[in-house]
Design a protein around this motif. Structure first.
Motif, short mmCIF file in Angstrom:
data_model
loop_
_atom_site.label_atom_id
_atom_site.label_comp_id
_atom_site.label_asym_id
_atom_site.label_seq_id
_atom_site.Cartn_x
_atom_site.Cartn_y
_atom_site.Cartn_z
N LYS A 94 -31.11 13.64 34.31
CA LYS A 94 -30.19 14.44 35.10
C LYS A 94 -30.97 15.53 35.82
N LYS A 95 -30.63 15.73 37.08
CA LYS A 95 -31.28 16.80 37.84
C LYS A 95 -30.29 17.41 38.82
N LYS A 96 -30.59 18.64 39.21
CA LYS A 96 -29.73 19.33 40.16
C LYS A 96 -30.10 18.93 41.58
N VAL A 97 -29.08 18.83 42.41
CA VAL A 97 -29.27 18.54 43.83
C VAL A 97 -28.49 19.58 44.61
N LEU A 98 -29.14 20.18 45.58
CA LEU A 98 -28.51 21.22 46.39
C LEU A 98 -27.38 20.64 47.22
N ARG A 99 -26.19 21.23 47.05
CA ARG A 99 -25.04 20.85 47.86
C ARG A 99 -24.86 21.82 49.03
N GLU A 100 -24.91 23.12 48.71
CA GLU A 100 -24.72 24.12 49.76
C GLU A 100 -25.48 25.40 49.38
N TYR A 101 -26.22 25.94 50.34
CA TYR A 101 -26.93 27.19 50.16
C TYR A 101 -26.25 28.22 51.05
N GLU A 102 -25.52 29.13 50.44
CA GLU A 102 -24.70 30.10 51.17
C GLU A 102 -25.39 31.46 51.16
N TYR A 103 -25.45 32.09 52.34
CA TYR A 103 -26.15 33.36 52.53
C TYR A 103 -25.26 34.30 53.32
N ASP A 104 -25.03 35.50 52.79
CA ASP A 104 -24.20 36.51 53.46
C ASP A 104 -25.11 37.54 54.11
N LEU A 105 -25.31 37.41 55.40
CA LEU A 105 -26.18 38.30 56.15
C LEU A 105 -25.64 39.72 56.18
N GLY A 106 -24.34 39.89 56.11
CA GLY A 106 -23.73 41.21 56.19
C GLY A 106 -24.00 42.08 54.99
N SER A 107 -24.27 41.49 53.83
CA SER A 107 -24.54 42.30 52.65
C SER A 107 -26.00 42.24 52.22
N CYS A 108 -26.84 41.55 52.95
CA CYS A 108 -28.26 41.45 52.62
C CYS A 108 -28.96 42.77 52.91
N ILE A 109 -29.82 43.20 51.99
CA ILE A 109 -30.58 44.43 52.20
C ILE A 109 -32.03 44.12 52.58
N PHE A 110 -32.36 42.87 52.81
CA PHE A 110 -33.67 42.42 53.31
C PHE A 110 -34.81 42.87 52.39
N CYS A 111 -34.58 42.79 51.09
CA CYS A 111 -35.58 43.22 50.11
C CYS A 111 -36.66 42.17 49.90
N GLN A 112 -36.41 40.96 50.27
CA GLN A 112 -37.32 39.82 50.20
C GLN A 112 -37.62 39.36 48.77
N LEU A 113 -36.78 39.75 47.81
CA LEU A 113 -36.98 39.29 46.44
C LEU A 113 -36.75 37.79 46.31
N CYS A 114 -35.86 37.25 47.10
CA CYS A 114 -35.59 35.81 47.06
C CYS A 114 -36.79 35.02 47.56
N VAL A 115 -37.43 35.48 48.62
CA VAL A 115 -38.57 34.78 49.20
C VAL A 115 -39.78 34.87 48.29
N VAL A 116 -40.03 36.04 47.75
CA VAL A 116 -41.21 36.25 46.91
C VAL A 116 -41.11 35.47 45.60
N ASN A 117 -39.93 35.37 45.02
CA ASN A 117 -39.77 34.74 43.71
C ASN A 117 -39.47 33.25 43.76
N CYS A 118 -39.34 32.66 44.94
CA CYS A 118 -39.07 31.22 45.02
C CYS A 118 -40.32 30.44 44.62
N PRO A 119 -40.25 29.62 43.56
CA PRO A 119 -41.44 28.91 43.11
C PRO A 119 -41.85 27.76 44.02
N HIS A 120 -41.00 27.36 44.95
CA HIS A 120 -41.29 26.22 45.82
C HIS A 120 -41.50 26.61 47.28
N GLN A 121 -41.53 27.91 47.57
CA GLN A 121 -41.66 28.43 48.94
C GLN A 121 -40.65 27.77 49.88
N ALA A 122 -39.41 27.72 49.41
CA ALA A 122 -38.35 27.09 50.19
C ALA A 122 -37.66 28.05 51.14
N LEU A 123 -37.93 29.35 51.02
CA LEU A 123 -37.25 30.35 51.84
C LEU A 123 -38.27 31.16 52.63
#
Length: 159
Positions: A94-123
């Protein structure tokens, strides 16, 4: 008594002259103001600018996101929501498959924690900066493209 008065007077004048020196130096430096929006076609943003979060896709519409949810956990204000389905592959795993990646630009503080911590450089953050809309609902975006699938890992043949 007079010594304190004159000391305070000269200290104040020294402080005033230091401030005036900084002001005059900045007055004569070259300005970097851009004439936006007149020069929209020639405007160049720096690579380190954080404009909009995007899911990296290659030319075959494949992405690297394995829906692990690390970006969602590291987001300080809940801007990212990863929706995944659990599927069973041909080996019975069993494995996970991405169905939807939802991002709210209006509440993002552009801290880049998501990009830095992604182990697959997907963002990554793009240099897009024009985000004016009339309603906040238009700032919620789906980052995975229609029909995109997980990028296949390249396996090297061992001799």
């Amino acid at each position: 008594m007079k010594t304190n008065y004159f000391y305070g007077l000269f200290a104040g004048l020294g402080s005033l002259l230091t401030g005036m020196k900084v002001t005059l130096r900045e007055f004569f430096t070259r300005k970097t103001t851009e004439c936006y929006p007149e020069n929209r076609s020639a405007l160049k943003m720096y690579e380190r600018f954080r404009g909009t979060l995007e899911l990296v896709h290659n030319e075959r519409n494949e992405h690297r996101c394995v829906a692990c949810g690390i970006c969602e956990m590291n987001c300080p204000n809940g801007t990212i929501h990863v929706h995944a389905d659990v599927v069973e592959d041909e080996n019975g795993k069993k494995k996970k498959v991405l169905r939807e990646y939802e991002y709210d630009l209006g509440s993002c503080i552009f801290c880049q924690l998501c990009v830095v911590n992604c182990p697959h450089q997907a963002l990554r953050f793009s240099t897009e900066f024009e985000h004016a809309v009339f309603t906040r609902e238009k700032l919620v975006r789906k980052l995975n493209r229609e029909g995109s699938v997980l990028e296949e890992k390249k396996t090297e043949d061992k001799l």
